[in-house]
Write an enzyme that holds these catalytic residues in place. Structure first.
Site, PDB file in Angstrom:
ATOM      1  N   LYS A 108      -8.983 -17.752  16.854  1.00  0.00           N
ATOM      2  CA  LYS A 108      -9.214 -16.998  16.140  1.00  0.00           C
ATOM      3  C   LYS A 108     -10.878 -17.484  15.483  1.00  0.00           C
ATOM      4  O   LYS A 108     -10.723 -18.340  15.199  1.00  0.00           O
ATOM      5  CB  LYS A 108      -8.801 -16.073  15.488  1.00  0.00           C
ATOM      6  CG  LYS A 108      -9.254 -15.104  14.376  1.00  0.00           C
ATOM      7  CD  LYS A 108      -8.429 -14.770  13.398  1.00  0.00           C
ATOM      8  CE  LYS A 108      -8.313 -13.182  12.675  1.00  0.00           C
ATOM      9  NZ  LYS A 108      -7.625 -12.331  12.021  1.00  0.00           N
TER      10      LYS A 108
ATOM     11  N   GLU B  23       5.964  -2.003   7.272  1.00  0.00           N
ATOM     12  CA  GLU B  23       5.124  -1.039   6.146  1.00  0.00           C
ATOM     13  C   GLU B  23       6.395  -0.809   5.686  1.00  0.00           C
ATOM     14  O   GLU B  23       7.579  -0.698   4.829  1.00  0.00           O
ATOM     15  CB  GLU B  23       4.079  -1.042   5.985  1.00  0.00           C
ATOM     16  CG  GLU B  23       2.523  -1.213   5.925  1.00  0.00           C
ATOM     17  CD  GLU B  23       2.056  -1.917   7.092  1.00  0.00           C
ATOM     18  OE1 GLU B  23       1.173  -2.256   7.264  1.00  0.00           O
ATOM     19  OE2 GLU B  23       3.375  -1.643   8.486  1.00  0.00           O
TER      20      GLU B  23
ATOM     21  N   ARG C 279       3.230   5.616   6.635  1.00  0.00           N
ATOM     22  CA  ARG C 279       3.726   4.468   7.721  1.00  0.00           C
ATOM     23  C   ARG C 279       5.478   4.115   7.460  1.00  0.00           C
ATOM     24  O   ARG C 279       6.268   4.436   8.272  1.00  0.00           O
ATOM     25  CB  ARG C 279       3.265   3.244   8.441  1.00  0.00           C
ATOM     26  CG  ARG C 279       1.229   3.204   8.574  1.00  0.00           C
ATOM     27  CD  ARG C 279       1.212   2.173   9.350  1.00  0.00           C
ATOM     28  NE  ARG C 279       1.635   2.004  10.876  1.00  0.00           N
ATOM     29  CZ  ARG C 279       1.271   1.115  11.708  1.00  0.00           C
ATOM     30  NH1 ARG C 279       1.028  -0.432  10.982  1.00  0.00           N
ATOM     31  NH2 ARG C 279       1.231   1.069  12.850  1.00  0.00           N
TER      32      ARG C 279
END
Length: 640
Positions: A283, A369, A397
């Site tokens: 990254k 979640e 969610r």
């Protein structure tokens, strides 16, 4: 003209030499750094997928072959290679979206930027191609290692492996991070893969061949590398993770060796069954400030100096997440039951200070979640008070878990929803505009919306003191505004912020809409319309004093930065009707529509949520507003 400027579509990549592909990758990284530093956006993730995206578009034929990104914030390179090179208004009104957008290009398929959904999309698309006889079409799903921590990914893998007669390639972009270092058993396993001797020997072999034989040695190595990696992958790794799922595994591949990635993808393409290609990337590749950033500030940046990576418009104001984090640490120092939960977003949701102060009292569950919410119910049962800090858009969610695991069991869990309301540049899937309508259907829930730093501290303390029901604090995106003092606090906790000379209009302002409500009052007073402005503080349940105040005004206006349908205005209207109060009520909020990316102010203006527009509407409504029954009875008695 640069090589990048000559790319108008993926097939323009086909004729490039290896040296040109290397040059193109460098040009793309330079372009991203220059462009995103001016507009803000997701810089780190896109710097890491340059060679990978080039290889995907050289091997597969988009849009004939469907390419799905999970999550969409790593699609900037994809946009560049599919003819979208004007980044001057990235994430601004009229400019490119920060995620894939069907309105922009036929090459974009999945617009939602919620993680861990790509494999389900890929499963569905590939099944459709199979059923409709489109056997020449491939599906490519690019999924990050962080997204693999989401349960939906594994549900999809289970179904993908159930029917192998499909051309489906899963590319795992493994950089060890989502927002922050990826956590959990999966992360430990992937880290073991990255550091195993077999993979390190492959890397070392490349260097030794090049050092000894120069370019010919490097070319020979590249020519055999895909097969070698595939062999090592099947021999050393797939037996542990993927063999039970019956998915072929190739890798790990150096994600910045475009030739190696391309060869692995070619190999995967020729299987007529699901294949997983494991690619190791960095990254922030090629940009020192991003590579040296342990806090992962370059996942998404504002306007920065491209040379130093430092923010250009640094502000001394405190962000809502930072204010919350400081307040939570203070409460945790007094109450050892308080623990924090994050779904792979420790710093963005303000839990880093608590993790630094009490490392054992912060739990990172990964991008999961649903698990976070039910785990919180278990923590509450065990005698703790969990505080789950999460973006408002992501709590949807886990609505079932909020209902059936937390509320049904009367668990004392506090949800702190960041970026509630209109967020601006991230677009439709990131606006936190559904939480008020969604959560107030939960029995027993209590929802607060702080208007400033002082009310944040108060309401957070009140929330964690509740042990028999879920509590919610919703915080907007951005910096904490100046304090808005109350003229009076009523017995049930409602704050009166302004009182007009007459009881004409009652304005109920939810959270940060208080400032706009006060401006509405200032605009109406010179026109002879008296306005009372209140902040309910706890918007759900409706405070009794709001019903009483409504009975003595000619018009009630609720202002909220959530959808009008099922919002606080709707809830108040129902309570007024139940109490027999006939005062007219107007709900001012967001439309039930997916709102585009733009500045927050532009979106609010488009929705009619400006003080000027609200004041104009009130003037029109007041012309026909009658006295409520309670006021009329008082007037009749006075006359008699």
């Amino acid at each position: 003209m640069t090589l990048l400027e000559r790319i108008r579509g993926p097939r323009d990549l086909d004729g490039l030499t290896r040296d040109q592909l290397t040059q193109l990758a460098a040009e793309i990284r330079g372009f991203l750094i220059r462009s995103v530093s001016k507009t803000g956006g997701h810089l780190g993730p896109n710097l890491g997928v340059v060679e990978l995206t080039i290889a995907i578009h050289r091997v597969f034929d988009s849009p004939h072959d469907a390419i799905v990104f999970d999550t969409g914030h790593q699609s900037y390179v994809h946009k560049l290679l599919t003819g979208r090179q004007d980044f001057s208004r990235l994430r601004k009104s009229g400019g490119l979206a920060g995620y894939p957008s069907r309105a922009e290009s036929v090459h974009d398929i999945v617009e939602s930027s919620h993680a861990s959904s790509s494999l389900s999309w890929a499963d569905g698309i590939s099944r459709a191609f199979q059923v409709t006889g489109q056997r020449d079409r491939h599906v490519v799903a690019v999924v990050g290692d962080g997204a693999l921590t989401g349960g939906m990914t594994w549900e999809a893998l289970n179904n993908i492996s159930d029917d192998n007669n499909r051309r489906l390639v899963i590319v795992v972009n493994d950089n060890g991070r989502s927002y922050a270092p990826t956590i959990g058993g999966l992360a430990h396993y992937l880290n073991e893969v990255r550091t195993r001797r077999t993979y390190r020997d492959v890397q070392l072999g490349s260097k030794q061949l090049f050092d000894r034989f120069g370019r010919p040695g490097r070319a020979f190595y590249r020519g055999t590398r895909g097969a070698l990696h595939g062999f090592l992958g099947r021999f050393a790794y797939s037996d542990r993770m993927y063999s039970n799922l019956d998915i072929k595994y190739l890798g790990p591949i150096d994600g910045h060796d475009e030739a190696a990635v391309e060869q692995a993808l070619q190999q995967a393409k020729h299987y007529e069954l699901p294949v997983l290609v494991h690619v190791i990337t960095q990254k922030g590749r090629g940009y020192a400030p991003a590579r040296n950033d342990e806090a992962d500030r370059f996942h998404a940046v504002g306007v920065i100096d491209p040379e130093t990576g430092l923010a250009v418009s640094a502000t001394s104001k405190v962000d809502w997440a930072d204010a919350f984090g400081q307040d939570l640490v203070g409460l945790a120092e007094q109450d050892e039951r308080i623990v924090g939960i994050t779904a792979a977003m420790l710093r963005p949701v303000g839990l880093a200070p608590l993790a630094e102060r009490f490392p054992a009292r912060v739990i990172d569950v990964g991008i999961a979640e649903q698990h976070a919410v039910t785990s919180a119910a278990g923590l509450a049962f065990g005698g703790l008070h969990p505080v789950f800090a999460v973006y408002a858009t992501f709590l949807g969610r886990a609505l079932d878990q909020v209902l059936m695991d937390v509320a049904l069991h009367r668990a004392g869990v506090t949800f702190v929803l960041h970026r509630a309301g209109v967020t601006g540049p991230d677009g439709a899937s990131h606006h936190g505009m559904w939480d008020l309508a969604m959560l107030q259907i939960v029995p027993g829930i209590r929802i607060a919306s702080p208007r400033d730093g002082a009310t944040l501290a108060e309401e957070l303390a009140e929330a964690v003191a509740v042990q028999d029901a879920p509590t919610v604090l919703r915080l907007p995106k951005g910096t904490v505004p100046a304090a808005i003092p109350a003229l009076e606090r009523l017995e049930d906790g409602v704050d009166v912020l302004a009182r007009g000379t007459r009881e004409d209009v009652l304005v109920v302002a939810v959270g940060v809409m208080a400032d706009q409500a006060l401006e509405v009052a200032r605009l109406l007073e010179p026109q002879g319309i008296g306005v009372t402005v209140v902040d309910p503080r706890w918007a759900v349940p409706i405070a009794p004093s709001l019903v009483e105040l409504s009975a003595h005004h000619r018009l009630v206006v609720t202002i909220e930065d959530g959808v009008r349908v099922g919002g606080i205005g709707t809830r108040l209207r129902q309570d007024l009707r139940a109490a027999g109060v006939d005062t007219a009520l107007n709900e001012v909020g967001l439309p039930d529509a997916f709102l585009p990316h733009a500045d927050r102010g532009e979106i609010l203006a488009e929705a009619g949520l400006t003080p000027q527009q609200i004041a104009r509407d009130i003037v029109d409504q007041m012309r026909g507003a009658k006295l409520p029954a309670a006021r009329q009875a008082g007037e009749d008695a006075r006359i008699r």
